[in-house]
Design a protein around this motif. Structure first.
Motif, PDB file in Angstrom:
ATOM      1  N   ALA A   1       0.831  -1.211   0.000  1.00 34.05           N
ATOM      2  CA  ALA A   1       0.000   0.000   0.000  1.00 34.05           C
ATOM      3  C   ALA A   1       0.863   1.259   0.000  1.00 34.05           C
ATOM      4  O   ALA A   1       0.545   2.235  -0.692  1.00 34.05           O
ATOM      5  N   LEU A   2       1.960   1.246   0.747  1.00 33.41           N
ATOM      6  CA  LEU A   2       2.849   2.410   0.777  1.00 33.41           C
ATOM      7  C   LEU A   2       3.520   2.656  -0.571  1.00 33.41           C
ATOM      8  O   LEU A   2       3.853   3.783  -0.910  1.00 33.41           O
ATOM      9  N   GLN A   3       3.700   1.608  -1.347  1.00 33.75           N
ATOM     10  CA  GLN A   3       4.327   1.750  -2.662  1.00 33.75           C
ATOM     11  C   GLN A   3       3.313   2.087  -3.751  1.00 33.75           C
ATOM     12  O   GLN A   3       3.627   2.822  -4.689  1.00 33.75           O
ATOM     13  N   GLU A   4       2.095   1.563  -3.640  1.00 37.90           N
ATOM     14  CA  GLU A   4       1.156   1.644  -4.761  1.00 37.90           C
ATOM     15  C   GLU A   4      -0.052   2.544  -4.542  1.00 37.90           C
ATOM     16  O   GLU A   4      -0.733   2.884  -5.503  1.00 37.90           O
ATOM     17  N   ASN A   5      -0.330   2.929  -3.317  1.00 36.99           N
ATOM     18  CA  ASN A   5      -1.539   3.693  -3.035  1.00 36.99           C
ATOM     19  C   ASN A   5      -1.148   5.085  -2.541  1.00 36.99           C
ATOM     20  O   ASN A   5      -0.690   5.246  -1.406  1.00 36.99           O
ATOM     21  N   ASP A   6      -1.353   6.097  -3.378  1.00 41.15           N
ATOM     22  CA  ASP A   6      -0.955   7.464  -3.024  1.00 41.15           C
ATOM     23  C   ASP A   6      -1.694   7.988  -1.807  1.00 41.15           C
ATOM     24  O   ASP A   6      -1.123   8.724  -1.001  1.00 41.15           O
ATOM     25  N   GLN A   7      -2.937   7.626  -1.642  1.00 43.78           N
ATOM     26  CA  GLN A   7      -3.711   8.112  -0.492  1.00 43.78           C
ATOM     27  C   GLN A   7      -3.113   7.594   0.819  1.00 43.78           C
ATOM     28  O   GLN A   7      -2.937   8.352   1.764  1.00 43.78           O
ATOM     29  N   ILE A   8      -2.787   6.339   0.868  1.00 45.37           N
ATOM     30  CA  ILE A   8      -2.184   5.775   2.081  1.00 45.37           C
ATOM     31  C   ILE A   8      -0.770   6.312   2.271  1.00 45.37           C
ATOM     32  O   ILE A   8      -0.367   6.671   3.376  1.00 45.37           O
ATOM     33  N   LYS A   9      -0.015   6.408   1.194  1.00 47.16           N
ATOM     34  CA  LYS A   9       1.346   6.951   1.269  1.00 47.16           C
ATOM     35  C   LYS A   9       1.320   8.381   1.820  1.00 47.16           C
ATOM     36  O   LYS A   9       2.129   8.741   2.670  1.00 47.16           O
ATOM     37  N   ASN A  10       0.369   9.194   1.373  1.00 52.37           N
ATOM     38  CA  ASN A  10       0.259  10.571   1.858  1.00 52.37           C
ATOM     39  C   ASN A  10      -0.224  10.636   3.301  1.00 52.37           C
ATOM     40  O   ASN A  10       0.138  11.541   4.044  1.00 52.37           O
ATOM     41  N   SER A  11      -1.055   9.684   3.703  1.00 47.33           N
ATOM     42  CA  SER A  11      -1.549   9.656   5.084  1.00 47.33           C
ATOM     43  C   SER A  11      -0.483   9.213   6.069  1.00 47.33           C
ATOM     44  O   SER A  11      -0.511   9.585   7.233  1.00 47.33           O
ATOM     45  N   LEU A  12       0.451   8.417   5.624  1.00 46.59           N
ATOM     46  CA  LEU A  12       1.510   7.888   6.488  1.00 46.59           C
ATOM     47  C   LEU A  12       2.857   8.495   6.107  1.00 46.59           C
ATOM     48  O   LEU A  12       3.797   7.798   5.746  1.00 46.59           O
ATOM     49  N   GLN A  13       2.948   9.801   6.180  1.00 49.81           N
ATOM     50  CA  GLN A  13       4.173  10.487   5.772  1.00 49.81           C
ATOM     51  C   GLN A  13       5.289  10.343   6.803  1.00 49.81           C
ATOM     52  O   GLN A  13       6.460  10.359   6.447  1.00 49.81           O
ATOM     53  N   SER A  14       4.946  10.206   8.071  1.00 48.10           N
ATOM     54  CA  SER A  14       5.958  10.114   9.113  1.00 48.10           C
ATOM     55  C   SER A  14       6.497   8.684   9.212  1.00 48.10           C
ATOM     56  O   SER A  14       5.729   7.726   9.284  1.00 48.10           O
ATOM     57  N   ASN A  15       7.809   8.556   9.227  1.00 48.21           N
ATOM     58  CA  ASN A  15       8.436   7.251   9.400  1.00 48.21           C
ATOM     59  C   ASN A  15       8.182   6.703  10.808  1.00 48.21           C
ATOM     60  O   ASN A  15       7.973   5.514  10.986  1.00 48.21           O
ATOM     61  N   GLU A  16       8.214   7.584  11.791  1.00 47.72           N
ATOM     62  CA  GLU A  16       8.041   7.198  13.195  1.00 47.72           C
ATOM     63  C   GLU A  16       6.557   7.004  13.493  1.00 47.72           C
ATOM     64  O   GLU A  16       5.822   7.965  13.670  1.00 47.72           O
ATOM     65  N   GLN A  17       6.125   5.772  13.559  1.00 52.47           N
ATOM     66  CA  GLN A  17       4.722   5.444  13.819  1.00 52.47           C
ATOM     67  C   GLN A  17       4.599   4.637  15.112  1.00 52.47           C
ATOM     68  O   GLN A  17       3.854   3.673  15.200  1.00 52.47           O
ATOM     69  N   ASN A  18       5.353   5.039  16.123  1.00 44.72           N
ATOM     70  CA  ASN A  18       5.410   4.254  17.346  1.00 44.72           C
ATOM     71  C   ASN A  18       5.159   5.094  18.598  1.00 44.72           C
ATOM     72  O   ASN A  18       5.799   4.897  19.619  1.00 44.72           O
ATOM     73  N   ASN A  19       4.226   6.012  18.543  1.00 49.08           N
ATOM     74  CA  ASN A  19       3.941   6.904  19.660  1.00 49.08           C
ATOM     75  C   ASN A  19       2.723   6.415  20.439  1.00 49.08           C
ATOM     76  O   ASN A  19       1.601   6.864  20.218  1.00 49.08           O
ATOM     77  N   PHE A  20       2.953   5.494  21.357  1.00 46.74           N
ATOM     78  CA  PHE A  20       1.891   4.928  22.188  1.00 46.74           C
ATOM     79  C   PHE A  20       2.272   5.055  23.653  1.00 46.74           C
ATOM     80  O   PHE A  20       3.445   4.958  24.014  1.00 46.74           O
ATOM     81  N   THR A  21       1.266   5.233  24.491  1.00 42.12           N
ATOM     82  CA  THR A  21       1.470   5.173  25.935  1.00 42.12           C
ATOM     83  C   THR A  21       1.340   3.740  26.406  1.00 42.12           C
ATOM     84  O   THR A  21       2.186   3.227  27.121  1.00 42.12           O
ATOM     85  N   THR A  22       0.259   3.078  26.012  1.00 46.54           N
ATOM     86  CA  THR A  22       0.055   1.657  26.306  1.00 46.54           C
ATOM     87  C   THR A  22      -0.633   1.020  25.103  1.00 46.54           C
ATOM     88  O   THR A  22      -1.242   1.706  24.285  1.00 46.54           O
ATOM     89  N   PHE A  23      -0.568  -0.299  25.047  1.00 50.60           N
ATOM     90  CA  PHE A  23      -1.162  -0.995  23.915  1.00 50.60           C
ATOM     91  C   PHE A  23      -2.525  -1.584  24.242  1.00 50.60           C
ATOM     92  O   PHE A  23      -3.450  -1.481  23.460  1.00 50.60           O
ATOM     93  N   VAL A  24      -2.648  -2.216  25.390  1.00 49.39           N
ATOM     94  CA  VAL A  24      -3.921  -2.846  25.772  1.00 49.39           C
ATOM     95  C   VAL A  24      -4.282  -2.353  27.159  1.00 49.39           C
ATOM     96  O   VAL A  24      -3.463  -2.442  28.088  1.00 49.39           O
ATOM     97  N   ASN A  25      -5.492  -1.819  27.312  1.00 48.71           N
ATOM     98  CA  ASN A  25      -5.991  -1.346  28.581  1.00 48.71           C
ATOM     99  C   ASN A  25      -7.260  -2.098  28.953  1.00 48.71           C
ATOM    100  O   ASN A  25      -8.050  -2.444  28.089  1.00 48.71           O
ATOM    101  N   SER A  26      -7.443  -2.290  30.251  1.00 49.53           N
ATOM    102  CA  SER A  26      -8.656  -2.911  30.746  1.00 49.53           C
ATOM    103  C   SER A  26      -8.961  -2.322  32.117  1.00 49.53           C
ATOM    104  O   SER A  26      -8.157  -2.476  33.036  1.00 49.53           O
ATOM    105  N   TYR A  27     -10.061  -1.611  32.227  1.00 48.48           N
ATOM    106  CA  TYR A  27     -10.442  -1.000  33.491  1.00 48.48           C
ATOM    107  C   TYR A  27     -11.610  -1.775  34.099  1.00 48.48           C
ATOM    108  O   TYR A  27     -12.556  -2.126  33.427  1.00 48.48           O
ATOM    109  N   SER A  28     -11.532  -2.008  35.382  1.00 45.45           N
ATOM    110  CA  SER A  28     -12.623  -2.605  36.149  1.00 45.45           C
ATOM    111  C   SER A  28     -13.048  -3.958  35.599  1.00 45.45           C
ATOM    112  O   SER A  28     -14.195  -4.344  35.714  1.00 45.45           O
ATOM    113  N   THR A  29     -12.130  -4.686  34.937  1.00 45.17           N
ATOM    114  CA  THR A  29     -12.481  -6.019  34.447  1.00 45.17           C
ATOM    115  C   THR A  29     -11.367  -6.985  34.802  1.00 45.17           C
ATOM    116  O   THR A  29     -10.247  -6.616  34.986  1.00 45.17           O
TER     117      THR A  29
END
Length: 153
Positions: A125-153
């Motif tokens: 998709a990054l090679q062939e789809n301009d819309q996705i390529k333009n949406s994902l311009q930043s190389n760094e796609q790893n800005n998370f605080t946590t991955f899985v959350n569960s409250y009161s369960t």
């Protein structure tokens, strides 16, 4: 509900009291909400072989509200007389965050064919789809605080 091989640009999947849900081999990016998947009070949920991306542009506060930069929420519901929770939920072999120029290296590190298939879907998709390529311009796609959350369960 069975979702497979989809691209979720600025979309959140939010289910409550649903059963028999599978979300597989899909790519989530550019979230405008805290969570990319939220599910509560349901049963038989499978989330596997997906890629969750978040760049720095999607980590800032929105309208004065703090953003916590999370990915998946598994929750329940409670009052003084009632409690309902999520049951039989499986979250396996997902990729949370990546540097887009290191996707080949990620494929060589793990040995999960289904996740390799999802990484290759993203690379194509990054090679062939301009819309996705333009949406994902930043190389760094790893800005998370946590991955899985569960409250009161």
């Amino acid at each position: 509900m069975h979702l497979k091989y989809l691209f979720f640009d600025n979309l959140t999947i939010n289910t409550e009291s649903f059963s028999d849900i599978s979300i597989k081999n899909s790519i989530f990016y550019n979230p405008e909400t805290d969570f990319q998947i939220q599910t509560s009070r349901g049963t038989d949920v499978t989330i596997e072989h997906n890629i969750f991306l978040r760049d720095v542009a999607h980590t800032k506060a929105v309208s004065g509200n703090a953003r916590w930069n999370r990915s998946i929420y598994i929750g329940g519901y409670s009052t003084s007389s009632k409690y309902e929770h999520q049951t039989n939920t499986s979250i396996n072999e997902n990729l949370f965050g990546a540097k887009l120029n290191e996707l080949d290296a990620l494929k060589s590190i793990h040995k999960v064919p289904e996740l390799t298939e999802t990484i290759e879907l993203l690379q194509t998709a990054l090679q062939e789809n301009d819309q996705i390529k333009n949406s994902l311009q930043s190389n760094e796609q790893n800005n998370f605080t946590t991955f899985v959350n569960s409250y009161s369960t």
